[in-house]
Motif scaffolding. Structure first.
Motif, PDB file in Angstrom:
ATOM      1  N   ILE A  71      51.585  10.574 -52.695  1.00 23.45           N
ATOM      2  CA  ILE A  71      51.587  12.385 -52.220  1.00 23.45           C
ATOM      3  C   ILE A  71      52.234  12.014 -50.671  1.00 23.45           C
ATOM      4  O   ILE A  71      52.729  12.835 -49.973  1.00 23.45           O
ATOM      5  CB  ILE A  71      51.143  12.720 -53.075  1.00 23.45           C
ATOM      6  N   ASN A  72      50.842  11.020 -50.068  1.00 25.14           N
ATOM      7  CA  ASN A  72      50.814  10.758 -48.816  1.00 25.14           C
ATOM      8  C   ASN A  72      52.224   9.876 -48.152  1.00 25.14           C
ATOM      9  O   ASN A  72      52.300  10.746 -47.497  1.00 25.14           O
ATOM     10  CB  ASN A  72      49.787   9.672 -48.716  1.00 25.14           C
ATOM     11  N   LEU A  73      52.518   9.225 -48.976  1.00 24.28           N
ATOM     12  CA  LEU A  73      54.368   9.065 -49.088  1.00 24.28           C
ATOM     13  C   LEU A  73      55.346   9.731 -48.373  1.00 24.28           C
ATOM     14  O   LEU A  73      55.856   9.733 -47.259  1.00 24.28           O
ATOM     15  CB  LEU A  73      55.232   7.922 -49.726  1.00 24.28           C
ATOM     16  N   LEU A  74      55.298  11.095 -49.819  1.00 23.40           N
ATOM     17  CA  LEU A  74      56.295  12.160 -49.345  1.00 23.40           C
ATOM     18  C   LEU A  74      55.831  12.868 -47.913  1.00 23.40           C
ATOM     19  O   LEU A  74      57.091  13.933 -47.842  1.00 23.40           O
ATOM     20  CB  LEU A  74      56.111  12.469 -50.832  1.00 23.40           C
ATOM     21  N   ARG A  75      54.960  13.164 -48.129  1.00 26.22           N
ATOM     22  CA  ARG A  75      54.530  13.808 -46.664  1.00 26.22           C
ATOM     23  C   ARG A  75      55.050  13.299 -45.754  1.00 26.22           C
ATOM     24  O   ARG A  75      54.899  14.090 -44.040  1.00 26.22           O
ATOM     25  CB  ARG A  75      53.111  13.620 -46.520  1.00 26.22           C
ATOM     26  N   ASN A  76      55.467  11.545 -45.570  1.00 24.57           N
ATOM     27  CA  ASN A  76      55.708  11.405 -44.055  1.00 24.57           C
ATOM     28  C   ASN A  76      57.224  11.803 -44.230  1.00 24.57           C
ATOM     29  O   ASN A  76      58.183  12.064 -44.844  1.00 24.57           O
ATOM     30  CB  ASN A  76      56.012  10.169 -44.585  1.00 24.57           C
ATOM     31  N   PRO A  77      57.078  12.909 -42.735  1.00 25.15           N
ATOM     32  CA  PRO A  77      58.989  13.459 -42.682  1.00 25.15           C
ATOM     33  C   PRO A  77      59.956  12.345 -42.465  1.00 25.15           C
ATOM     34  O   PRO A  77      61.096  12.921 -42.505  1.00 25.15           O
ATOM     35  CB  PRO A  77      59.094  13.754 -41.065  1.00 25.15           C
ATOM     36  N   PHE A  78      59.965  10.273 -42.298  1.00 28.44           N
ATOM     37  CA  PHE A  78      60.694  10.122 -42.316  1.00 28.44           C
ATOM     38  C   PHE A  78      61.250   9.672 -43.325  1.00 28.44           C
ATOM     39  O   PHE A  78      61.914   8.707 -43.746  1.00 28.44           O
ATOM     40  CB  PHE A  78      60.498   8.533 -41.401  1.00 28.44           C
ATOM     41  N   TYR A  79      59.905   9.383 -44.476  1.00 31.20           N
ATOM     42  CA  TYR A  79      60.626   9.036 -45.556  1.00 31.20           C
ATOM     43  C   TYR A  79      61.781  10.290 -46.747  1.00 31.20           C
ATOM     44  O   TYR A  79      61.119  11.526 -46.829  1.00 31.20           O
ATOM     45  CB  TYR A  79      59.437   8.455 -46.440  1.00 31.20           C
ATOM     46  N   THR A  80      62.107   9.933 -47.385  1.00 27.95           N
ATOM     47  CA  THR A  80      62.970  10.674 -48.590  1.00 27.95           C
ATOM     48  C   THR A  80      63.402   9.851 -49.423  1.00 27.95           C
ATOM     49  O   THR A  80      63.943   9.071 -49.857  1.00 27.95           O
ATOM     50  CB  THR A  80      64.913  10.283 -47.519  1.00 27.95           C
ATOM     51  N   PRO A  81      62.911  10.869 -50.592  1.00 30.15           N
ATOM     52  CA  PRO A  81      63.166  10.392 -52.044  1.00 30.15           C
ATOM     53  C   PRO A  81      64.633  10.804 -52.685  1.00 30.15           C
ATOM     54  O   PRO A  81      65.092  11.166 -52.153  1.00 30.15           O
ATOM     55  CB  PRO A  81      61.596  11.771 -52.553  1.00 30.15           C
ATOM     56  N   ASP A  82      64.115   9.920 -53.801  1.00 31.62           N
ATOM     57  CA  ASP A  82      65.839  10.116 -54.412  1.00 31.62           C
ATOM     58  C   ASP A  82      65.501  11.120 -54.774  1.00 31.62           C
ATOM     59  O   ASP A  82      64.513  11.980 -55.060  1.00 31.62           O
ATOM     60  CB  ASP A  82      65.972   9.035 -55.724  1.00 31.62           C
ATOM     61  N   GLU A  83      67.410  12.012 -54.914  1.00 34.77           N
ATOM     62  CA  GLU A  83      67.095  12.958 -55.718  1.00 34.77           C
ATOM     63  C   GLU A  83      67.609  12.855 -56.842  1.00 34.77           C
ATOM     64  O   GLU A  83      68.991  12.308 -56.560  1.00 34.77           O
ATOM     65  CB  GLU A  83      68.024  13.775 -54.190  1.00 34.77           C
ATOM     66  N   PRO A  84      68.081  13.820 -57.345  1.00 34.87           N
ATOM     67  CA  PRO A  84      68.904  13.893 -58.702  1.00 34.87           C
ATOM     68  C   PRO A  84      70.007  14.189 -58.574  1.00 34.87           C
ATOM     69  O   PRO A  84      70.839  15.285 -58.002  1.00 34.87           O
ATOM     70  CB  PRO A  84      68.033  15.202 -59.677  1.00 34.87           C
ATOM     71  N   VAL A  85      70.919  13.791 -59.498  1.00 35.54           N
ATOM     72  CA  VAL A  85      72.292  13.826 -59.186  1.00 35.54           C
ATOM     73  C   VAL A  85      72.617  15.746 -59.939  1.00 35.54           C
ATOM     74  O   VAL A  85      72.474  15.729 -61.387  1.00 35.54           O
ATOM     75  CB  VAL A  85      73.637  13.008 -59.876  1.00 35.54           C
ATOM     76  N   ALA A  86      73.330  16.494 -59.154  1.00 36.25           N
ATOM     77  CA  ALA A  86      73.540  17.158 -59.597  1.00 36.25           C
ATOM     78  C   ALA A  86      75.044  17.267 -60.830  1.00 36.25           C
ATOM     79  O   ALA A  86      76.208  16.461 -60.284  1.00 36.25           O
ATOM     80  CB  ALA A  86      73.982  18.698 -59.083  1.00 36.25           C
ATOM     81  N   PRO A  87      75.273  17.764 -62.228  1.00 40.84           N
ATOM     82  CA  PRO A  87      76.542  16.956 -62.658  1.00 40.84           C
ATOM     83  C   PRO A  87      77.769  18.167 -62.095  1.00 40.84           C
ATOM     84  O   PRO A  87      77.299  19.308 -61.221  1.00 40.84           O
ATOM     85  CB  PRO A  87      76.089  18.269 -64.148  1.00 40.84           C
ATOM     86  N   GLY A  88      78.866  17.190 -62.170  1.00 45.42           N
ATOM     87  CA  GLY A  88      79.983  17.527 -61.579  1.00 45.42           C
ATOM     88  C   GLY A  88      79.952  17.857 -60.701  1.00 45.42           C
ATOM     89  O   GLY A  88      81.001  17.951 -59.245  1.00 45.42           O
ATOM     90  N   SER A  89      78.536  17.457 -59.394  1.00 48.64           N
ATOM     91  CA  SER A  89      78.872  17.118 -57.912  1.00 48.64           C
ATOM     92  C   SER A  89      79.379  15.400 -57.486  1.00 48.64           C
ATOM     93  O   SER A  89      79.235  14.876 -58.538  1.00 48.64           O
ATOM     94  CB  SER A  89      77.983  16.901 -57.332  1.00 48.64           C
TER      95      SER A  89
END
Length: 172
Positions: free
Chosen positions: A122-140
């Protein structure tokens, strides 16, 4: 006479798309990264199988016992990021002859470690320079999963958790 006690052999953070974000081995020089990568991949089906039956509890408990020495335990966040701890039942040497040698560990013994890992994440996610992996939307268009976690503070905290954890610890 020295006795052997359980210790953490590996802590892993696995993304929503089942991509490894971090694999930390303890002690690193004595562990084979490829072997642990295969072990971690083998537990992903167990998460998928048990996920529909989980409600509020994020603790997946014992995922699998690899052999008489290694056991894998899992925890999943509400965002489907998975934490896996591999416990080596003979990782630490105790010189204390009165040490309580455990024949096994309980699922509850790992909850403080999982909570500490989740707090660090959670502390890592609060870092504005860290980009977490995002789910892939179907069809995108296929989005490339993020690279591994390289934050020195996060890696240091994971190492601290692995070094401090012992069966029966109340909080880390």
């Amino acid at each position: 006479m020295a006795s052997r006690l359980p210790g953490i052999a590996c802590i892993s953070v696995i993304g929503k798309q089942n991509n490894p974000l971090l694999i930390s081995l303890f002690p690193q020089e004595q562990r084979d990264p490829l072997e642990f990568s295969f072990l971690l991949s083998s537990c992903l089906d167990i998460f998928e199988t048990r996920a529909p039956f989980k409600t509020a509890d994020q603790d997946f408990g014992l995922l699998q016992a690899v052999d008489e020495r290694l056991a894998m335990y899992g925890w999943q966040t509400n965002t489907r990021v998975k934490f896996v701890i591999v416990v080596d039942m003979a990782a630490r040497v105790s010189r204390d002859t009165k040490a309580n040698v455990a024949a096994g560990i309980r699922d509850a013994d790992l909850k403080p470690a999982f909570r500490a890992i989740q707090a660090a994440y959670i502390n890592l996610l609060r870092n504005p320079f860290y980009t977490p992996d995002e789910p892939v939307a179907p069809g995108s268009e296929q989005k490339v999963p993020s690279a591994q976690i390289t934050s020195p503070a996060f890696v240091k905290e994971i190492r601290r958790i692995a070094e401090v954890w012992v069966p029966g610890i109340a909080a880390i």
